[in-house]
Design a protein around this motif. Structure first.
Motif, PDB file in Angstrom:
ATOM      1  N   ILE A  79       0.834  -1.209   0.000  1.00  0.00           N
ATOM      2  CA  ILE A  79       0.000   0.000   0.000  1.00  0.00           C
ATOM      3  C   ILE A  79       0.864   1.254   0.000  1.00  0.00           C
ATOM      4  N   LEU A  80       1.903   1.274   0.842  1.00  0.00           N
ATOM      5  CA  LEU A  80       2.797   2.434   0.905  1.00  0.00           C
ATOM      6  C   LEU A  80       3.553   2.622  -0.407  1.00  0.00           C
ATOM      7  N   SER A  81       3.987   1.515  -1.009  1.00  0.00           N
ATOM      8  CA  SER A  81       4.714   1.602  -2.281  1.00  0.00           C
ATOM      9  C   SER A  81       3.826   2.185  -3.377  1.00  0.00           C
ATOM     10  N   ARG A  82       2.569   1.728  -3.405  1.00  0.00           N
ATOM     11  CA  ARG A  82       1.629   2.250  -4.401  1.00  0.00           C
ATOM     12  C   ARG A  82       1.399   3.749  -4.197  1.00  0.00           C
ATOM     13  N   HIS A  83       1.266   4.156  -2.925  1.00  0.00           N
ATOM     14  CA  HIS A  83       1.048   5.569  -2.621  1.00  0.00           C
ATOM     15  C   HIS A  83       2.251   6.411  -3.043  1.00  0.00           C
ATOM     16  N   HIS A  84       3.461   5.940  -2.672  1.00  0.00           N
ATOM     17  CA  HIS A  84       4.671   6.704  -3.007  1.00  0.00           C
ATOM     18  C   HIS A  84       4.919   6.728  -4.510  1.00  0.00           C
ATOM     19  N   LYS A  85       4.559   5.653  -5.196  1.00  0.00           N
ATOM     20  CA  LYS A  85       4.731   5.622  -6.640  1.00  0.00           C
ATOM     21  C   LYS A  85       3.799   6.630  -7.319  1.00  0.00           C
ATOM     22  N   LYS A  86       2.582   6.722  -6.796  1.00  0.00           N
ATOM     23  CA  LYS A  86       1.635   7.691  -7.331  1.00  0.00           C
ATOM     24  C   LYS A  86       2.142   9.106  -7.114  1.00  0.00           C
ATOM     25  N   ARG A  87       2.659   9.379  -5.911  1.00  0.00           N
ATOM     26  CA  ARG A  87       3.212  10.698  -5.614  1.00  0.00           C
ATOM     27  C   ARG A  87       4.420  10.994  -6.491  1.00  0.00           C
ATOM     28  N   GLU A  88       5.233   9.977  -6.733  1.00  0.00           N
ATOM     29  CA  GLU A  88       6.413  10.158  -7.575  1.00  0.00           C
ATOM     30  C   GLU A  88       6.017  10.507  -9.011  1.00  0.00           C
ATOM     31  N   ASN A  89       4.997   9.823  -9.503  1.00  0.00           N
ATOM     32  CA  ASN A  89       4.534  10.108 -10.867  1.00  0.00           C
ATOM     33  C   ASN A  89       4.001  11.539 -10.978  1.00  0.00           C
ATOM     34  N   GLU A  90       3.266  11.970  -9.936  1.00  0.00           N
ATOM     35  CA  GLU A  90       2.744  13.336  -9.944  1.00  0.00           C
ATOM     36  C   GLU A  90       3.874  14.365  -9.929  1.00  0.00           C
ATOM     37  N   LEU A  91       4.889  14.117  -9.100  1.00  0.00           N
ATOM     38  CA  LEU A  91       6.026  15.038  -9.030  1.00  0.00           C
ATOM     39  C   LEU A  91       6.794  15.066 -10.347  1.00  0.00           C
ATOM     40  N   ASN A  92       6.981  13.904 -10.958  1.00  0.00           N
ATOM     41  CA  ASN A  92       7.683  13.851 -12.248  1.00  0.00           C
ATOM     42  C   ASN A  92       6.912  14.614 -13.321  1.00  0.00           C
ATOM     43  N   LYS A  93       5.576  14.477 -13.267  1.00  0.00           N
ATOM     44  CA  LYS A  93       4.748  15.192 -14.246  1.00  0.00           C
ATOM     45  C   LYS A  93       4.877  16.699 -14.060  1.00  0.00           C
ATOM     46  N   ARG A  94       4.875  17.157 -12.799  1.00  0.00           N
ATOM     47  CA  ARG A  94       5.018  18.581 -12.534  1.00  0.00           C
ATOM     48  C   ARG A  94       6.402  19.088 -12.917  1.00  0.00           C
ATOM     49  N   LEU A  95       7.425  18.277 -12.677  1.00  0.00           N
ATOM     50  CA  LEU A  95       8.785  18.660 -13.075  1.00  0.00           C
ATOM     51  C   LEU A  95       8.900  18.783 -14.588  1.00  0.00           C
ATOM     52  N   ASP A  96       8.248  17.875 -15.299  1.00  0.00           N
ATOM     53  CA  ASP A  96       8.259  17.943 -16.768  1.00  0.00           C
ATOM     54  C   ASP A  96       7.575  19.216 -17.251  1.00  0.00           C
ATOM     55  N   GLU A  97       6.443  19.562 -16.614  1.00  0.00           N
ATOM     56  CA  GLU A  97       5.735  20.794 -16.989  1.00  0.00           C
ATOM     57  C   GLU A  97       6.573  22.025 -16.688  1.00  0.00           C
ATOM     58  N   LEU A  98       7.250  21.998 -15.523  1.00  0.00           N
ATOM     59  CA  LEU A  98       8.104  23.126 -15.151  1.00  0.00           C
ATOM     60  C   LEU A  98       9.279  23.268 -16.113  1.00  0.00           C
ATOM     61  N   GLU A  99       9.859  22.134 -16.500  1.00  0.00           N
ATOM     62  CA  GLU A  99      10.978  22.155 -17.448  1.00  0.00           C
ATOM     63  C   GLU A  99      10.531  22.695 -18.806  1.00  0.00           C
ATOM     64  N   LEU A 100       9.303  22.342 -19.225  1.00  0.00           N
ATOM     65  CA  LEU A 100       8.761  22.831 -20.496  1.00  0.00           C
ATOM     66  C   LEU A 100       8.540  24.343 -20.447  1.00  0.00           C
ATOM     67  N   LEU A 101       8.044  24.834 -19.303  1.00  0.00           N
ATOM     68  CA  LEU A 101       7.843  26.276 -19.137  1.00  0.00           C
ATOM     69  C   LEU A 101       9.160  27.032 -19.186  1.00  0.00           C
ATOM     70  N   ILE A 102      10.185  26.459 -18.551  1.00  0.00           N
ATOM     71  CA  ILE A 102      11.509  27.107 -18.562  1.00  0.00           C
ATOM     72  C   ILE A 102      12.066  27.189 -19.978  1.00  0.00           C
ATOM     73  N   LYS A 103      11.892  26.115 -20.751  1.00  0.00           N
ATOM     74  CA  LYS A 103      12.384  26.114 -22.121  1.00  0.00           C
ATOM     75  C   LYS A 103      11.649  27.137 -22.952  1.00  0.00           C
ATOM     76  N   ASN A 104      10.321  27.252 -22.751  1.00  0.00           N
ATOM     77  CA  ASN A 104       9.535  28.233 -23.515  1.00  0.00           C
ATOM     78  C   ASN A 104       9.946  29.659 -23.154  1.00  0.00           C
ATOM     79  N   ASN A 105      10.215  29.915 -21.881  1.00  0.00           N
ATOM     80  CA  ASN A 105      10.669  31.242 -21.451  1.00  0.00           C
ATOM     81  C   ASN A 105      12.025  31.604 -22.037  1.00  0.00           C
ATOM     82  N   ASN A 106      12.901  30.598 -22.124  1.00  0.00           N
ATOM     83  CA  ASN A 106      14.242  30.845 -22.695  1.00  0.00           C
ATOM     84  C   ASN A 106      14.150  31.210 -24.171  1.00  0.00           C
ATOM     85  N   LYS A 107      13.216  30.552 -24.865  1.00  0.00           N
ATOM     86  CA  LYS A 107      13.040  30.842 -26.300  1.00  0.00           C
ATOM     87  C   LYS A 107      12.528  32.268 -26.519  1.00  0.00           C
ATOM     88  N   GLU A 108      11.611  32.679 -25.628  1.00  0.00           N
ATOM     89  CA  GLU A 108      11.045  34.026 -25.742  1.00  0.00           C
ATOM     90  C   GLU A 108      12.089  35.099 -25.372  1.00  0.00           C
TER      91      GLU A 108
END
Length: 266
Positions: free
Chosen positions: A237-266
């Motif tokens: 149960i704990l592994s499933r919970h932490h894996k879900k949290r990890e996926n959410e954090l990775n998704k947010r990091l990917d979005e943040l990285e995409l925003l940074i790249k777009n800002n650099n281009k502008e």
């Protein structure tokens, strides 16, 4: 004539124990050299539970030696086939674990041999020889001290709690009280206390020594395995919970990285 019979039974018991010892050492060495997973407790239990079980093992060994002493001093002469079997097994285990580089342990090997228990199975009667009873009582007291030192050292080295001592004390006191209050032998008392502790009832399960030992094995084996199942489910149960949290954090990091790249281009 009687002294020759006693000597004969002693020699036979010594030879039988020697055969078991050599065979056991050979099998253990083969398993160890083959790097078998059978000998690795981590294959069966989580690491945290292995630490707790090692603590419990030291305490249980102390209790077993105390029960042996009770049977030698108080319950001698009754039907103790189950205790005799355990005494042989425990003596073999102790013989396997001794370090024979010292003369003390070499002498101890011969002192811990359960001559009377082996004779009980071979000749259907125990060797009635008072000095060997006295020696075995002293040997078991010695090993109680040895395993208490092991327990204390292991607990301190691994920074483990000593709550287990309180639990063991409750079981030990209950064991003594049940022996006296219910007027039962130590083995029956162990079965009754084990059943009560694991919520399986209070009755004596088994009419023979072997039957009672089987009941003890089933009770504590089931109790231990159920603990592993609970721990495994919790980890899942704990592994499933932490894996879900990890996926959410990775998704947010990917979005943040995409925003940074777009800002650099502008």
């Amino acid at each position: 004539m009687e002294i020759f019979i006693i000597i004969y039974e002693f020699v036979i018991a010594l030879l039988i124990f020697g055969v078991f010892f050599v065979a056991g050492k050979f099998i253990f060495k083969k398993l160890k050299d083959s790097k078998s997973r059978i000998l690795n407790p981590l294959e069966y239990f989580p690491e945290e539970e292995v630490q707790t079980l090692r603590q419990v093992f030291y305490l249980v060994m102390m209790l077993i030696f105390f029960v042996f002493i009770l049977y030698i001093i108080i319950v001698q002469g009754t039907d103790v086939i189950g205790v005799a079997a355990v005494q042989i097994i425990v003596s073999l285990y102790l013989a396997f674990t001794l370090d024979y580089s010292s003369w003390k342990n070499r002498i101890l090997f011969f002192l811990l041999i359960p001559y009377e228990s082996i004779a009980f199975f071979v000749f259907n009667e125990s060797i009635i020889f008072l000095p060997i009873y006295v020696i075995h009582v002293l040997v078991y007291i010695y090993f109680i001290k040895v395993y208490f030192d092991k327990f204390r050292k292991y607990t301190e080295t691994n920074s483990l709690g000593i709550t287990i001592i309180l639990l063991f004390s409750i079981i030990f006191v209950s064991f003594i009280v049940t022996c006296v209050a219910e007027s039962v032998d130590p083995l029956s008392s162990l079965v009754m206390v084990s059943n009560a502790f694991t919520s399986n009832g209070y009755a004596i399960l088994g009419n023979t020594g072997i039957g009672k030992l089987t009941a003890l094995l089933l009770v504590w084996g089931g109790y231990t395995i159920s603990g592993v199942g609970t721990a495994t489910l919790t980890v899942a149960i704990l592994s499933r919970h932490h894996k879900k949290r990890e996926n959410e954090l990775n998704k947010r990091l990917d979005e943040l990285e995409l925003l940074i790249k777009n800002n650099n281009k502008e």
